[in-house]
Design a protein around this motif. Structure first.
Motif, PDB file in Angstrom:
ATOM      1  N   SER A  42       0.831  -1.194   0.000  1.00  0.00           N
ATOM      2  CA  SER A  42       0.000   0.000   0.000  1.00  0.00           C
ATOM      3  C   SER A  42       0.865   1.243   0.000  1.00  0.00           C
ATOM      4  CB  SER A  42      -0.924   0.010   1.231  1.00  0.00           C
ATOM      5  OG  SER A  42      -1.753  -1.117   1.235  1.00  0.00           O
ATOM      6  N   ALA A  43       1.829   1.290  -0.918  1.00  0.00           N
ATOM      7  CA  ALA A  43       2.808   2.376  -0.927  1.00  0.00           C
ATOM      8  C   ALA A  43       2.150   3.726  -1.151  1.00  0.00           C
ATOM      9  CB  ALA A  43       3.856   2.123  -1.997  1.00  0.00           C
ATOM     10  N   GLU A  44       0.959   3.747  -1.802  1.00  0.00           N
ATOM     11  CA  GLU A  44       0.328   5.011  -2.111  1.00  0.00           C
ATOM     12  C   GLU A  44      -0.378   5.610  -0.900  1.00  0.00           C
ATOM     13  OE1 GLU A  44      -2.615   1.756  -2.692  1.00  0.00           O
ATOM     14  OE2 GLU A  44      -0.526   2.120  -3.192  1.00  0.00           O
ATOM     15  N   ILE A  45      -0.572   4.834   0.161  1.00  0.00           N
ATOM     16  CA  ILE A  45      -1.301   5.304   1.339  1.00  0.00           C
ATOM     17  C   ILE A  45      -0.313   5.675   2.439  1.00  0.00           C
ATOM     18  CG2 ILE A  45      -3.017   4.736   3.092  1.00  0.00           C
ATOM     19  CD1 ILE A  45      -4.146   2.662   1.158  1.00  0.00           C
ATOM     20  N   LYS A  46      -0.335   6.942   2.849  1.00  0.00           N
ATOM     21  CA  LYS A  46       0.487   7.392   3.968  1.00  0.00           C
ATOM     22  C   LYS A  46      -0.422   8.081   4.979  1.00  0.00           C
ATOM     23  CE  LYS A  46       4.504   6.226   2.190  1.00  0.00           C
ATOM     24  NZ  LYS A  46       5.356   5.199   2.791  1.00  0.00           N
ATOM     25  N   ILE A  47      -0.334   7.686   6.229  1.00  0.00           N
ATOM     26  CA  ILE A  47      -1.238   8.199   7.259  1.00  0.00           C
ATOM     27  C   ILE A  47      -0.463   8.982   8.318  1.00  0.00           C
ATOM     28  CG2 ILE A  47      -2.918   7.584   9.031  1.00  0.00           C
ATOM     29  CD1 ILE A  47      -3.528   5.062   7.473  1.00  0.00           C
ATOM     30  N   PRO A  48      -0.761  10.262   8.491  1.00  0.00           N
ATOM     31  CA  PRO A  48      -0.143  11.030   9.584  1.00  0.00           C
ATOM     32  C   PRO A  48      -0.830  10.679  10.900  1.00  0.00           C
ATOM     33  CG  PRO A  48      -1.598  12.440   8.293  1.00  0.00           C
ATOM     34  CD  PRO A  48      -1.606  11.090   7.623  1.00  0.00           C
ATOM     35  N   LEU A  49      -0.071  10.276  11.883  1.00  0.00           N
ATOM     36  CA  LEU A  49      -0.603   9.845  13.166  1.00  0.00           C
ATOM     37  C   LEU A  49      -0.109  10.754  14.288  1.00  0.00           C
ATOM     38  CD1 LEU A  49       0.067   6.003  12.846  1.00  0.00           C
ATOM     39  CD2 LEU A  49      -2.195   7.065  12.853  1.00  0.00           C
ATOM     40  N   PRO A  76      -5.462  10.339  13.377  1.00  0.00           N
ATOM     41  CA  PRO A  76      -6.737  10.878  12.902  1.00  0.00           C
ATOM     42  C   PRO A  76      -7.925  10.187  13.555  1.00  0.00           C
ATOM     43  CG  PRO A  76      -5.863   9.349  11.288  1.00  0.00           C
ATOM     44  CD  PRO A  76      -4.820   9.461  12.375  1.00  0.00           C
ATOM     45  N   GLN A  77      -9.087  10.818  13.461  1.00  0.00           N
ATOM     46  CA  GLN A  77     -10.268  10.297  14.117  1.00  0.00           C
ATOM     47  C   GLN A  77     -10.705   8.944  13.563  1.00  0.00           C
ATOM     48  OE1 GLN A  77     -12.187  11.537  16.834  1.00  0.00           O
ATOM     49  NE2 GLN A  77     -10.238  12.626  17.073  1.00  0.00           N
ATOM     50  N   ASN A  78     -10.554   8.731  12.255  1.00  0.00           N
ATOM     51  CA  ASN A  78     -11.011   7.449  11.681  1.00  0.00           C
ATOM     52  C   ASN A  78     -10.205   6.273  12.234  1.00  0.00           C
ATOM     53  OD1 ASN A  78      -8.782   8.486  10.062  1.00  0.00           O
ATOM     54  ND2 ASN A  78      -9.155   6.776   8.671  1.00  0.00           N
ATOM     55  N   ILE A  79      -8.895   6.472  12.475  1.00  0.00           N
ATOM     56  CA  ILE A  79      -8.079   5.406  13.067  1.00  0.00           C
ATOM     57  C   ILE A  79      -8.482   5.214  14.528  1.00  0.00           C
ATOM     58  CG2 ILE A  79      -5.740   4.696  13.701  1.00  0.00           C
ATOM     59  CD1 ILE A  79      -6.126   4.545  10.755  1.00  0.00           C
TER      60      ILE A  79
END
Length: 303
Positions: free
Chosen positions: A219-226, A283-286
């Motif tokens: 999933s290289a295209e997905i980056k999530i700021p936590l 983020p809220q969804n996580i």
């Protein structure tokens, strides 16, 4: 191949003292003329090698010759031996043999001052075999086929031209060009099975510079700021897992971590590995998904 043969010729001469061109030609399966060209190349590189005629003659090195004074600096020798020691740490006999030979060539007796442990999977025989196979397919530019389980547990068949073995975050990965997806992908080695070589890669056009550090879960295209809050008791994990620039220590001893991580199913397993030490702030969804999974887990253990 010539460079490897030149080093081996030096090693043989250091070990035996004198040998003949015919013996070397037979050993390396080349012509005598090729051996004499190798001798000339070594001489031009500054190696004090010479030939003598008559009974007991042959190819020799000057008495008390030490390789490190003629070809490689002390620092270069140490760097080569360190690299070989790192490879030797995965417990493959061929690396031990090369390390032993070069130690003799460099006149080095203490080559065990460092130990590198590449962790869990390298100790398993099946994974050793996969590692060795992948190493050879990269060097020989072969194409492999294998079954692969994604982080979500989905099984797929892959056809890949391997490019690089990567050790990252306590696990081994294979980076390669997936001929099914027509893109560069990264595969966790422990999720690969039924690995087999099916041919060379000459028929496929791809470039190594196309390789990117793709996420291990494809999933290289997905980056999530936590934004994470970790209690003071989790300090040992904070500095093991995150870069110092991403960590803020709070007055109460807890930590706030701002980090960007690749998305996918694996991220929940990773965050849950902290147990009660960690709270997802954003983020809220996580955060909501973590709460839903905790609720589901509690239902399984309801008394």
């Amino acid at each position: 191949m010539q460079i490897s043969r030149l080093f081996q010729i030096i090693y043989i001469l250091l070990e035996k003292g004198t040998t003949t061109a015919n013996e070397l030609a037979e050993r390396f399966e080349v012509s005598v003329r090729t051996i004499y060209r190798d001798v000339e190349a070594l001489s031009q590189a500054g190696i004090p090698i010479y030939t003598s005629q008559g009974k007991g003659g042959g190819i020799s090195l000057t008495d008390k010759f030490i390789l490190n004074k003629s070809l490689l600096s002390e620092k270069e020798q140490d760097e080569i031996l360190l690299a070989l020691q790192s490879l030797s740490a995965v417990r493959y006999p061929e690396f031990d043999e090369v390390l032993s030979k070069l130690s003799v060539l460099f006149m080095k007796s203490n080559v065990n001052w460092i130990e590198v442990d590449f962790s869990s999977w390298g100790s398993e025989q099946r994974q050793k075999e996969i590692f060795s196979l992948l190493k050879n397919t990269i060097l020989e530019q072969r194409v492999i086929a294998f079954s692969y389980f994604s982080a979500a547990g989905e099984k797929s068949e892959r056809l890949v031209a391997p490019m690089k073995l990567l050790f990252k975050n306590k696990s081994w990965y294979l980076q390669g060009y997936c001929l099914h997806r027509m893109a560069c992908r990264t595969f966790k080695i422990t999720r690969m099975s039924d690995v087999r070589v099916i041919g060379d890669s000459s028929a496929y056009e791809f470039k190594q510079e196309q390789m990117t550090t793709a996420a291990p879960n494809d999933s290289a295209e997905i980056k999530i700021p936590l934004k994470l809050k970790i209690s003071a008791a989790g300090a040992y994990r904070v500095y093991d897992d995150f870069d110092e620039k991403d960590i803020t220590k709070n007055e109460n001893g807890s930590y706030t971590v701002n980090v960007v991580m690749p998305g996918g199913e694996w991220i929940y397993n990773y965050l849950f590995s902290f147990g009660p030490l960690l709270e997802v702030i954003e983020p809220q969804n996580i955060r909501f998904e973590m709460a839903a999974r905790i609720k589901d887990l509690m239902g399984k253990y309801a008394i």
